[in-house]
Design a protein around this motif. Structure first.
Motif, mmCIF file in Angstrom:
data_model
loop_
_atom_site.group_PDB
_atom_site.id
_atom_site.type_symbol
_atom_site.label_atom_id
_atom_site.label_comp_id
_atom_site.label_asym_id
_atom_site.label_seq_id
_atom_site.Cartn_x
_atom_site.Cartn_y
_atom_site.Cartn_z
ATOM 1 N N UNK A 71 4.903 -13.681 -9.818
ATOM 2 C CA UNK A 71 5.130 -12.308 -9.360
ATOM 3 C C UNK A 71 6.601 -11.950 -9.534
ATOM 4 N N UNK A 72 6.849 -10.804 -10.214
ATOM 5 C CA UNK A 72 8.212 -10.318 -10.392
ATOM 6 C C UNK A 72 8.263 -8.813 -10.127
ATOM 7 N N UNK A 73 9.151 -8.390 -9.249
ATOM 8 C CA UNK A 73 9.358 -6.976 -8.976
ATOM 9 C C UNK A 73 10.296 -6.416 -10.046
ATOM 10 N N UNK A 74 9.843 -5.405 -10.781
ATOM 11 C CA UNK A 74 10.697 -4.829 -11.822
ATOM 12 C C UNK A 74 11.342 -3.515 -11.383
ATOM 13 N N UNK A 75 10.855 -2.931 -10.298
ATOM 14 C CA UNK A 75 11.471 -1.718 -9.761
ATOM 15 C C UNK A 75 11.067 -1.605 -8.290
ATOM 16 N N UNK A 76 12.030 -1.358 -7.426
ATOM 17 C CA UNK A 76 11.714 -1.220 -5.999
ATOM 18 C C UNK A 76 12.241 0.097 -5.434
ATOM 19 N N UNK A 116 0.834 -1.197 0.000
ATOM 20 C CA UNK A 116 0.000 0.000 0.000
ATOM 21 C C UNK A 116 0.873 1.253 0.000
ATOM 22 N N UNK A 117 0.623 2.156 -0.980
ATOM 23 C CA UNK A 117 1.439 3.371 -1.150
ATOM 24 C C UNK A 117 2.923 3.001 -1.168
ATOM 25 N N UNK A 118 3.232 1.932 -1.894
ATOM 26 C CA UNK A 118 4.525 1.290 -1.737
ATOM 27 C C UNK A 118 5.616 1.760 -2.664
ATOM 28 N N UNK A 119 6.671 0.961 -2.710
ATOM 29 C CA UNK A 119 7.885 1.284 -3.464
ATOM 30 C C UNK A 119 8.094 0.383 -4.665
ATOM 31 N N UNK A 120 7.261 -0.643 -4.840
ATOM 32 C CA UNK A 120 7.513 -1.655 -5.864
ATOM 33 C C UNK A 120 6.552 -1.544 -7.049
ATOM 34 N N UNK A 121 7.107 -1.661 -8.245
ATOM 35 C CA UNK A 121 6.318 -1.915 -9.452
ATOM 36 C C UNK A 121 6.460 -3.406 -9.740
ATOM 37 N N UNK A 124 4.390 5.337 -4.158
ATOM 38 C CA UNK A 124 3.804 5.136 -5.494
ATOM 39 C C UNK A 124 2.282 5.067 -5.380
ATOM 40 N N UNK A 125 1.584 5.657 -6.378
ATOM 41 C CA UNK A 125 0.144 5.828 -6.190
ATOM 42 C C UNK A 125 -0.673 5.664 -7.463
ATOM 43 N N UNK A 126 -0.046 5.446 -8.608
ATOM 44 C CA UNK A 126 -0.818 5.309 -9.844
ATOM 45 C C UNK A 126 -0.063 4.426 -10.811
ATOM 46 N N UNK A 127 -0.795 3.552 -11.514
ATOM 47 C CA UNK A 127 -0.173 2.673 -12.505
ATOM 48 C C UNK A 127 -1.155 2.449 -13.653
#
Length: 377
Positions: free
Chosen positions: A286-291, A270-275, A296-299
């Motif tokens: 599941x794969x983290x492509x940016x941390x 929630x309101x996190x750092x990972x894409x 972060x708030x919109x995708x």
């Protein structure tokens, strides 16, 4: 930034040449939107051109910007603590139906959660009239969805949390609901989501002309589908972030395509750092492509360059503020900085504003108080 590769790259690997940077011209449409929170493409005046509605939580006026001059108008007034709006146009060239949620607070006991419909007068450029249809504490996300054979869409209301919950854990059951046009009675979809329900994405999941809902909460990603006899089904897609509550689950979510393959892109936690990218389906990998993002708030996803593979656009509100674009180049996701320091992106939307076949990006900033349009060259 982390890299997606190995066996899950195979399906994409033959599709593309190395990704080329996209080029945009930046235009600031406003810089006085206190608490900028949401930008919504919507043909407000029915002239066939997508305008931009700008919702700012620190203002009591809901405003819109008219395409192509981007002249500013007041859509509605006396809407304190606005949090979300949704636009539905029944037919091209018609005046839309707009819903707005306001009187919001992160403290559920202080959140009236008013939901109102806006009605235009004879001139849609003049302020519209608001008519209240419901009060549901922490009403937070509004979306229109076509869930059955009716020609009308329903209005979905996804509150943030249980009415009796307390931060930071927000334990409780969140009442996901919808309203049918006409009587606007509240109908329960589910109360099985827990903690914070932050993400909602409307998608024709089964390609049958009917919409389903992807929901992101502390419990992860779930798919809701409306079935005959007015029953909603709930299917788990993924538990989301494996971190312990309240850093578990998923914050924001969207769906993309690369060739024939569907993928999900999320912000976590929630309101996190990972894409995060999910691929494969049942089970979703599941794969983290940016941390490296902060708050972060919109995708969003869209095929910005016309290569048959959607790009991912993610915005974040924490310093240094910004918006990133992620391209799949055939072997990995590559990050392009669209803006850094110029907009604390709480919301972004992708739309062809100029009717030239090229997709543009509009973002609204919370700390920066601005609405920015990035026009693709």
């Amino acid at each position: 930034m982390r890299r997606i590769c190995g066996v899950i790259c195979v399906a994409f690997s033959a599709l593309l040449l190395p990704a080329q940077p996209l080029h945009f011209d930046k235009r600031v449409l406003a810089n006085d939107l206190a608490g900028g929170y949401q930008v919504i493409p919507c043909d407000v005046n029915g002239d066939g051109k997508p305008d931009l509605i700008a919702l700012a939580s620190g203002m009591t006026d809901l405003v819109w910007f008219e395409n192509p001059t981007w002249e500013r108008h007041v859509l509605a007034s006396n809407l304190p603590r606005m949090i979300n709006a949704a636009c539905w146009t029944r037919a091209p060239g018609s005046i839309p139906t707009i819903a707005v949620a306001y009187e919001f607070s992160m403290n559920p006991q202080e959140s009236l959660g008013i939901v109102s419909l806006l009605a235009a007068g004879t001139d849609p450029r003049k302020p519209w009239r608001a008519s209240e249809i419901d009060r549901l504490p922490t009403s937070h996300r509004l979306r229109w969805a076509k869930v059955d054979s009716s020609p009308d869409k329903v209005l979905v209301n996804a509150p943030l949390a249980d009415a009796n919950a307390h931060g930071p854990d927000y334990h409780g059951h969140v009442p996901l609901v919808y309203y049918r046009p006409g009587d606007w009675t509240r109908n329960l979809i589910s109360d099985q989501e827990g903690g914070i329900l932050h993400g909602i994405f409307v998608t024709d999941w089964d390609h049958n002309g009917r919409d389903a809902l992807l929901i992101g909460s502390f419990l992860g990603i779930h798919l809701y589908q409306f079935r005959p006899a007015a029953q909603w089904t709930r299917t788990e897609i993924s538990p989301g972030s494996p971190k312990p509550w309240p850093k578990s689950g998923t914050s924001d979510i969207t769906v993309g395509r690369c060739g024939s393959e569907r993928f999900l892109a999320t912000i976590e936690p929630w309101h996190g750092n990972e894409v995060v990218v999910y691929r494969g389906g049942a089970p979703w990998r599941r794969e983290v492509i940016d941390d490296t993002l902060l708050d972060a708030h919109t995708i969003q996803t869209a095929d910005l360059d016309g290569d048959g593979c959607d790009e991912i656009v993610a915005g974040f509100r924490g310093q240094p503020y910004g918006v990133y674009i992620y391209h799949w180049d055939g072997s990995q996701w590559r990050r392009q900085i669209l803006d850094q320091g110029g907009v604390s992106a709480a919301s972004c939307a992708i739309v062809d504003t100029h009717g030239n076949g090229k997709l543009d990006i509009a973002c609204i900033g919370s700390a920066t108080h601005n609405l920015v349009l990035y026009k693709q060259r």
